[in-house]
Design a protein around this motif. Structure first.
Motif, PDB file in Angstrom:
ATOM      1  N   ARG A 179       1.801 111.581  82.096  1.00 37.54           N
ATOM      2  CA  ARG A 179       2.213 110.957  81.109  1.00 37.54           C
ATOM      3  C   ARG A 179       2.698 109.702  80.414  1.00 37.54           C
ATOM      4  N   CYS A 180       1.602 108.636  79.481  1.00 35.00           N
ATOM      5  CA  CYS A 180       2.850 107.268  79.210  1.00 35.00           C
ATOM      6  C   CYS A 180       3.988 107.750  78.782  1.00 35.00           C
ATOM      7  N   THR A 181       4.863 107.080  79.258  1.00 31.56           N
ATOM      8  CA  THR A 181       6.396 107.213  78.409  1.00 31.56           C
ATOM      9  C   THR A 181       6.978 106.528  77.074  1.00 31.56           C
ATOM     10  N   LYS A 206       7.258 105.186  73.603  1.00 34.12           N
ATOM     11  CA  LYS A 206       7.516 105.899  72.606  1.00 34.12           C
ATOM     12  C   LYS A 206       6.964 105.575  70.827  1.00 34.12           C
ATOM     13  N   SER A 207       6.516 105.720  69.799  1.00 30.71           N
ATOM     14  CA  SER A 207       6.203 105.901  69.118  1.00 30.71           C
ATOM     15  C   SER A 207       7.698 105.377  68.192  1.00 30.71           C
ATOM     16  N   GLU A 234       7.356 109.828  68.747  1.00 33.93           N
ATOM     17  CA  GLU A 234       6.762 110.848  69.856  1.00 33.93           C
ATOM     18  C   GLU A 234       6.177 109.856  70.819  1.00 33.93           C
ATOM     19  N   THR A 235       6.088 111.004  71.682  1.00 33.67           N
ATOM     20  CA  THR A 235       5.755 109.897  72.966  1.00 33.67           C
ATOM     21  C   THR A 235       4.110 109.723  72.830  1.00 33.67           C
ATOM     22  N   CYS A 236       3.838 108.695  73.809  1.00 34.83           N
ATOM     23  CA  CYS A 236       2.166 108.098  73.701  1.00 34.83           C
ATOM     24  C   CYS A 236       1.159 109.370  73.824  1.00 34.83           C
ATOM     25  N   LYS A 237       1.611 110.175  74.670  1.00 35.90           N
ATOM     26  CA  LYS A 237       0.137 111.289  75.640  1.00 35.90           C
ATOM     27  C   LYS A 237      -0.720 110.138  76.226  1.00 35.90           C
ATOM     28  N   VAL A 297       3.885 103.471  81.995  1.00 34.62           N
ATOM     29  CA  VAL A 297       3.036 103.279  80.519  1.00 34.62           C
ATOM     30  C   VAL A 297       1.417 103.134  81.378  1.00 34.62           C
ATOM     31  N   HIS A 356      -0.220  99.829  76.755  1.00 35.27           N
ATOM     32  CA  HIS A 356       1.276  99.705  76.501  1.00 35.27           C
ATOM     33  C   HIS A 356       2.146  98.979  77.723  1.00 35.27           C
TER      34      HIS A 356
END
Length: 88
Positions: A16-18, A20-21, A26-29, A38, A42
């Motif tokens: 999963r992408c690391t 964060k918003s 929250e992480t990107c997912k 990423v 990203h």
């Protein structure tokens, strides 16, 4: 259903992408690109290569090559000064 039947199974199995918003934290997912932490949104595999092909290239006097050259020249000058002190 076999795992090979669904073409999305590879994307679901990927890391999963690391990223964060800033707003929610929250992480990107999203699925991370292979070899990158990423996803493609990203910055994975993005950006220009350093050098003359980069859009913000000016003159190259701050490039890694010139910085290393200046360090080598400065080292030679320091050694020369030490030798002159020993001769005197």
């Amino acid at each position: 259903m076999k795992r090979d039947d669904n073409p999305m199974s590879a994307a679901n199995a990927a890391g999963r992408c690391t990223a964060k918003s800033k707003r929610t934290g929250e992480t990107c997912k999203g699925p991370a690109v292979s070899g990158w932490p990423v996803c493609r949104f990203h910055g994975a595999c993005g950006g220009h290569k350093a050098g003359r092909s980069h859009p913000s290239w000016k003159h190259g006097m701050r490039s890694r090559e010139w910085i290393e050259t200046r360090k080598a020249i400065n080292e030679l000058v320091r050694e020369e000064r030490e030798i002159e002190k020993l001769i005197r």
